[in-house]
Design a protein around this motif. Structure first.
Motif, PDB file in Angstrom:
ATOM      1  N   GLU A  23      35.017  32.558 -21.471  1.00  0.00           N
ATOM      2  CA  GLU A  23      34.100  33.479 -22.142  1.00  0.00           C
ATOM      3  C   GLU A  23      33.578  34.532 -21.173  1.00  0.00           C
ATOM      4  OE1 GLU A  23      33.757  33.734 -25.227  1.00  0.00           O
ATOM      5  OE2 GLU A  23      34.607  31.831 -25.897  1.00  0.00           O
ATOM      6  N   GLY A  24      33.359  34.128 -19.912  1.00  0.00           N
ATOM      7  CA  GLY A  24      32.874  35.087 -18.930  1.00  0.00           C
ATOM      8  C   GLY A  24      33.861  36.212 -18.680  1.00  0.00           C
ATOM      9  N   ILE A  25      35.134  35.875 -18.612  1.00  0.00           N
ATOM     10  CA  ILE A  25      36.169  36.905 -18.441  1.00  0.00           C
ATOM     11  C   ILE A  25      36.212  37.811 -19.668  1.00  0.00           C
ATOM     12  CG2 ILE A  25      38.649  37.295 -18.230  1.00  0.00           C
ATOM     13  CD1 ILE A  25      37.256  36.369 -15.634  1.00  0.00           C
ATOM     14  N   ALA A  26      36.104  37.220 -20.859  1.00  0.00           N
ATOM     15  CA  ALA A  26      36.122  38.015 -22.091  1.00  0.00           C
ATOM     16  C   ALA A  26      34.929  38.958 -22.150  1.00  0.00           C
ATOM     17  CB  ALA A  26      36.145  37.094 -23.304  1.00  0.00           C
ATOM     18  N   VAL A  27      33.741  38.468 -21.780  1.00  0.00           N
ATOM     19  CA  VAL A  27      32.541  39.312 -21.769  1.00  0.00           C
ATOM     20  C   VAL A  27      32.684  40.425 -20.733  1.00  0.00           C
ATOM     21  CG1 VAL A  27      30.075  39.343 -21.195  1.00  0.00           C
ATOM     22  CG2 VAL A  27      30.976  37.569 -22.699  1.00  0.00           C
ATOM     23  N   LEU A  28      33.278  40.102 -19.596  1.00  0.00           N
ATOM     24  CA  LEU A  28      33.505  41.121 -18.571  1.00  0.00           C
ATOM     25  C   LEU A  28      34.322  42.273 -19.138  1.00  0.00           C
ATOM     26  CD1 LEU A  28      33.363  41.969 -15.547  1.00  0.00           C
ATOM     27  CD2 LEU A  28      35.498  40.712 -15.225  1.00  0.00           C
ATOM     28  N   PHE A  29      35.436  41.972 -19.803  1.00  0.00           N
ATOM     29  CA  PHE A  29      36.274  43.030 -20.359  1.00  0.00           C
ATOM     30  C   PHE A  29      35.619  43.688 -21.579  1.00  0.00           C
ATOM     31  CE2 PHE A  29      39.639  40.957 -17.846  1.00  0.00           C
ATOM     32  CZ  PHE A  29      40.182  42.085 -17.242  1.00  0.00           C
ATOM     33  N   GLU A  30      34.763  42.951 -22.264  1.00  0.00           N
ATOM     34  CA  GLU A  30      33.992  43.541 -23.367  1.00  0.00           C
ATOM     35  C   GLU A  30      33.156  44.714 -22.878  1.00  0.00           C
ATOM     36  OE1 GLU A  30      29.976  42.089 -25.622  1.00  0.00           O
ATOM     37  OE2 GLU A  30      31.593  40.603 -25.472  1.00  0.00           O
ATOM     38  N   LYS A  31      32.693  44.649 -21.619  1.00  0.00           N
ATOM     39  CA  LYS A  31      31.844  45.707 -21.068  1.00  0.00           C
ATOM     40  C   LYS A  31      32.595  47.030 -20.942  1.00  0.00           C
ATOM     41  CE  LYS A  31      28.623  42.595 -20.468  1.00  0.00           C
ATOM     42  NZ  LYS A  31      27.601  42.422 -21.530  1.00  0.00           N
ATOM     43  N   LEU A  32      33.936  46.995 -21.046  1.00  0.00           N
ATOM     44  CA  LEU A  32      34.683  48.257 -21.065  1.00  0.00           C
ATOM     45  C   LEU A  32      34.225  49.158 -22.203  1.00  0.00           C
ATOM     46  CD1 LEU A  32      38.352  47.047 -20.375  1.00  0.00           C
ATOM     47  CD2 LEU A  32      37.075  48.675 -18.973  1.00  0.00           C
TER      48      LEU A  32
ATOM     49  N   THR B 149      33.986  22.250 -35.049  1.00  0.00           N
ATOM     50  CA  THR B 149      35.194  22.456 -34.238  1.00  0.00           C
ATOM     51  C   THR B 149      34.929  22.754 -32.767  1.00  0.00           C
ATOM     52  OG1 THR B 149      35.269  24.825 -34.734  1.00  0.00           O
ATOM     53  CG2 THR B 149      36.411  23.350 -36.262  1.00  0.00           C
ATOM     54  N   HIS B 150      33.733  23.240 -32.422  1.00  0.00           N
ATOM     55  CA  HIS B 150      33.441  23.637 -31.040  1.00  0.00           C
ATOM     56  C   HIS B 150      32.098  23.054 -30.584  1.00  0.00           C
ATOM     57  CE1 HIS B 150      36.577  26.524 -32.015  1.00  0.00           C
ATOM     58  NE2 HIS B 150      36.649  26.865 -30.751  1.00  0.00           N
ATOM     59  N   PRO B 151      31.965  21.726 -30.571  1.00  0.00           N
ATOM     60  CA  PRO B 151      30.674  21.148 -30.167  1.00  0.00           C
ATOM     61  C   PRO B 151      30.341  21.439 -28.707  1.00  0.00           C
ATOM     62  CG  PRO B 151      32.365  19.447 -30.277  1.00  0.00           C
ATOM     63  CD  PRO B 151      32.977  20.694 -30.852  1.00  0.00           C
ATOM     64  N   CYS B 152      29.059  21.631 -28.459  1.00  0.00           N
ATOM     65  CA  CYS B 152      28.565  21.883 -27.090  1.00  0.00           C
ATOM     66  C   CYS B 152      29.279  23.061 -26.445  1.00  0.00           C
ATOM     67  CB  CYS B 152      28.689  20.629 -26.230  1.00  0.00           C
ATOM     68  SG  CYS B 152      27.642  19.275 -26.800  1.00  0.00           S
ATOM     69  N   TYR B 153      29.471  24.113 -27.213  1.00  0.00           N
ATOM     70  CA  TYR B 153      30.166  25.306 -26.729  1.00  0.00           C
ATOM     71  C   TYR B 153      29.236  26.518 -26.649  1.00  0.00           C
ATOM     72  CZ  TYR B 153      34.165  28.423 -25.974  1.00  0.00           C
ATOM     73  OH  TYR B 153      35.059  29.312 -25.420  1.00  0.00           O
ATOM     74  N   ILE B 154      28.150  26.510 -27.409  1.00  0.00           N
ATOM     75  CA  ILE B 154      27.319  27.703 -27.577  1.00  0.00           C
ATOM     76  C   ILE B 154      26.795  28.238 -26.250  1.00  0.00           C
ATOM     77  CG2 ILE B 154      25.149  28.550 -28.559  1.00  0.00           C
ATOM     78  CD1 ILE B 154      25.656  26.692 -30.949  1.00  0.00           C
ATOM     79  N   GLN B 155      26.407  27.335 -25.341  1.00  0.00           N
ATOM     80  CA  GLN B 155      25.857  27.784 -24.059  1.00  0.00           C
ATOM     81  C   GLN B 155      26.865  28.599 -23.263  1.00  0.00           C
ATOM     82  OE1 GLN B 155      26.650  24.503 -24.629  1.00  0.00           O
ATOM     83  NE2 GLN B 155      28.458  24.503 -23.312  1.00  0.00           N
ATOM     84  N   ASN B 156      28.147  28.458 -23.591  1.00  0.00           N
ATOM     85  CA  ASN B 156      29.173  29.200 -22.849  1.00  0.00           C
ATOM     86  C   ASN B 156      28.986  30.709 -22.952  1.00  0.00           C
ATOM     87  OD1 ASN B 156      30.362  26.828 -22.032  1.00  0.00           O
ATOM     88  ND2 ASN B 156      31.960  26.846 -23.594  1.00  0.00           N
ATOM     89  N   TYR B 157      28.440  31.168 -24.092  1.00  0.00           N
ATOM     90  CA  TYR B 157      28.243  32.608 -24.267  1.00  0.00           C
ATOM     91  C   TYR B 157      27.093  33.113 -23.398  1.00  0.00           C
ATOM     92  CZ  TYR B 157      31.337  31.925 -28.224  1.00  0.00           C
ATOM     93  OH  TYR B 157      32.415  31.592 -29.009  1.00  0.00           O
ATOM     94  N   VAL B 158      26.103  32.264 -23.141  1.00  0.00           N
ATOM     95  CA  VAL B 158      25.007  32.633 -22.233  1.00  0.00           C
ATOM     96  C   VAL B 158      25.516  32.640 -20.798  1.00  0.00           C
ATOM     97  CG1 VAL B 158      22.700  32.034 -21.416  1.00  0.00           C
ATOM     98  CG2 VAL B 158      23.307  31.629 -23.813  1.00  0.00           C
ATOM     99  N   LEU B 159      26.221  31.583 -20.414  1.00  0.00           N
ATOM    100  CA  LEU B 159      26.785  31.511 -19.069  1.00  0.00           C
ATOM    101  C   LEU B 159      27.781  32.643 -18.827  1.00  0.00           C
ATOM    102  CD1 LEU B 159      27.405  27.653 -18.874  1.00  0.00           C
ATOM    103  CD2 LEU B 159      25.506  28.935 -17.893  1.00  0.00           C
TER     104      LEU B 159
END
Length: 396
Positions: A228-237, A323-333
């Protein structure tokens, strides 16, 4: 299950658009009730699933399922809980100031604001850009041009895009690293949707360049938040001046948009943080469905500082619980990680988005996959362990 709003079928994508843009507050509030019938079918099954996950984790020697899930992602649950609580407390003053300013408008009364009004408020009150400036039929073309401007040729990567109504902005699946990556999305007009697809293509670039045979994906894969961090990085484009000035001719409009974008991100971090804390509590403090509904309502009041639009609230229909338990914090990180990577480049006096920067990201963060531990990759690239400082600095 097919969603309906006011007796008419509506896609999940358009339901989100109503929450963001509909001027009728009553209609916005009714979006929070759309999944009530689905909730009645699901809540017993989902709580049973949560109970079974917990039991399985305890049988393996873990305190709870979240402890197991975080351990598999090389994270410490107790540390993440403290970080999310810190972010919520740290941002309360500025968040409350935005709410108070909005409530002070002549047409408002103090009790008018509900949780269903927050997306509308942050999209419309804080300088967003007109949707028509960012048409969906030009999105993929614009995305490819912007990625290519930093040296990444999307057309040379094994990425397939499929338009499909889904319960999220977009999904990306890497079936075979370097050979087969697919994106599901159902975009609409608007700069936000450009960010969504820039994000999903960030996942796709990651999946298309990570080293290793698909048969060893488990051994070579990075943890979820790193993806998710890599995806957010490229989102900043999609936030660069290089990109925005192609669509918006007024520099002051862009400046106002950037200011509003900080407030929207702060709200997103707040909403995700409280959602994560509530989810962990489902496993750490099991209770009846009715008591959990009350817990969610109380948690929302405490951190969102408004009344729930739907009380008691629904939650088990949320795809993440299934389908994605304990995943939400990944978007903050992910936001922490992306801002630290960008901040390290800026600190060295370089333009964050050059061919060299993008190449270093690919070669040092993506290509090694899980062969190099995520924490070593971040510290090696930025010079320090991952933390919230760069993100919080950006939000000021």
């Amino acid at each position: 299950f097919k969603p309906e709003l006011d007796g008419e079928p509506i896609s999940r994508t358009d339901l989100g658009e109503v929450a963001r843009w509909e001027k009728d507050a009553g209609r916005r509030q009714r979006t929070s009730k759309v999944f009530e019938s689905l909730e009645q079918v699901l809540h017993t099954k989902v709580l049973s699933l949560i109970e079974k996950r917990n039991k399985a984790a305890k049988d393996l020697g873990y305190k709870s399922f979240p402890h197991l899930a975080f351990s598999l992602n090389e994270l410490d649950l107790d540390k993440i809980i403290k970080q999310l609580e810190y972010l919520l407390e740290n941002g309360t003053k500025s968040y409350k100031a935005v709410l108070d300013e909005y409530r002070d408008r002549p047409e408002m009364t103090p009790d008018d604001l509900l949780s269903s009004d927050l997306a509308f408020m942050f999209e419309n009150y804080l300088g967003n850009l007109p949707n028509e400036l960012f048409p969906k039929d030009k999105l993929i073309e614009a995305l490819k041009i912007e990625y290519k401007s930093v040296g990444i040729d999307i057309d040379k990567l094994p990425i397939e895009t499929v338009i499909q109504d889904i319960p999220a902005g977009g999904f990306c699946f890497t079936f075979d690293p370097g050979k087969d990556t697919r994106i599901l999305a159902n975009p609409r007009d608007g700069q936000m949707w450009y960010q969504v697809l820039f994000h999903e293509f960030g996942h796709a670039v990651h999946g298309s360049t990570a080293k290793g045979d698909g048969r060893y994906l488990v051994a070579l894969s990075d943890p979820g938040f790193f993806w998710e961090g890599i995806a957010v990085l490229f989102e900043k484009l999609a936030m660069r001046d290089h990109f925005l000035t192609k669509y918006v001719g007024n520099p002051k409009q862009i400046e106002r948009f950037r200011h509003g974008a900080k407030a929207r991100l702060a709200y997103r971090i707040r909403r995700l943080s409280l959602a994560g804390l509530f989810e962990y509590s489902l496993y750490l403090e099991p209770a009846s469905y009715e008591k959990l509904q009350k817990r969610l309502a109380d948690t929302a009041r405490k951190y969102l500082l408004v009344e729930p639009a739907n009380d008691p609230p629904t939650f088990t229909h949320d795809i993440f619980h299934i389908t994605h338990p304990c995943y939400i914090q990944n978007y903050v990180l992910a936001e922490m990680m992306a801002y630290q990577i960008l901040g390290a480049s800026v600190a060295k006096g370089t333009d964050p988005w050059t061919h060299d920067f993008a190449d270093r990201v690919v070669q040092n963060l993506l290509v090694p996959g899980g062969l190099v531990k995520w924490s070593d990759k971040i510290e090696g690239f930025t010079g320090k362990p991952m933390g919230p400082d760069a993100m919080l600095k950006n939000l000021k």
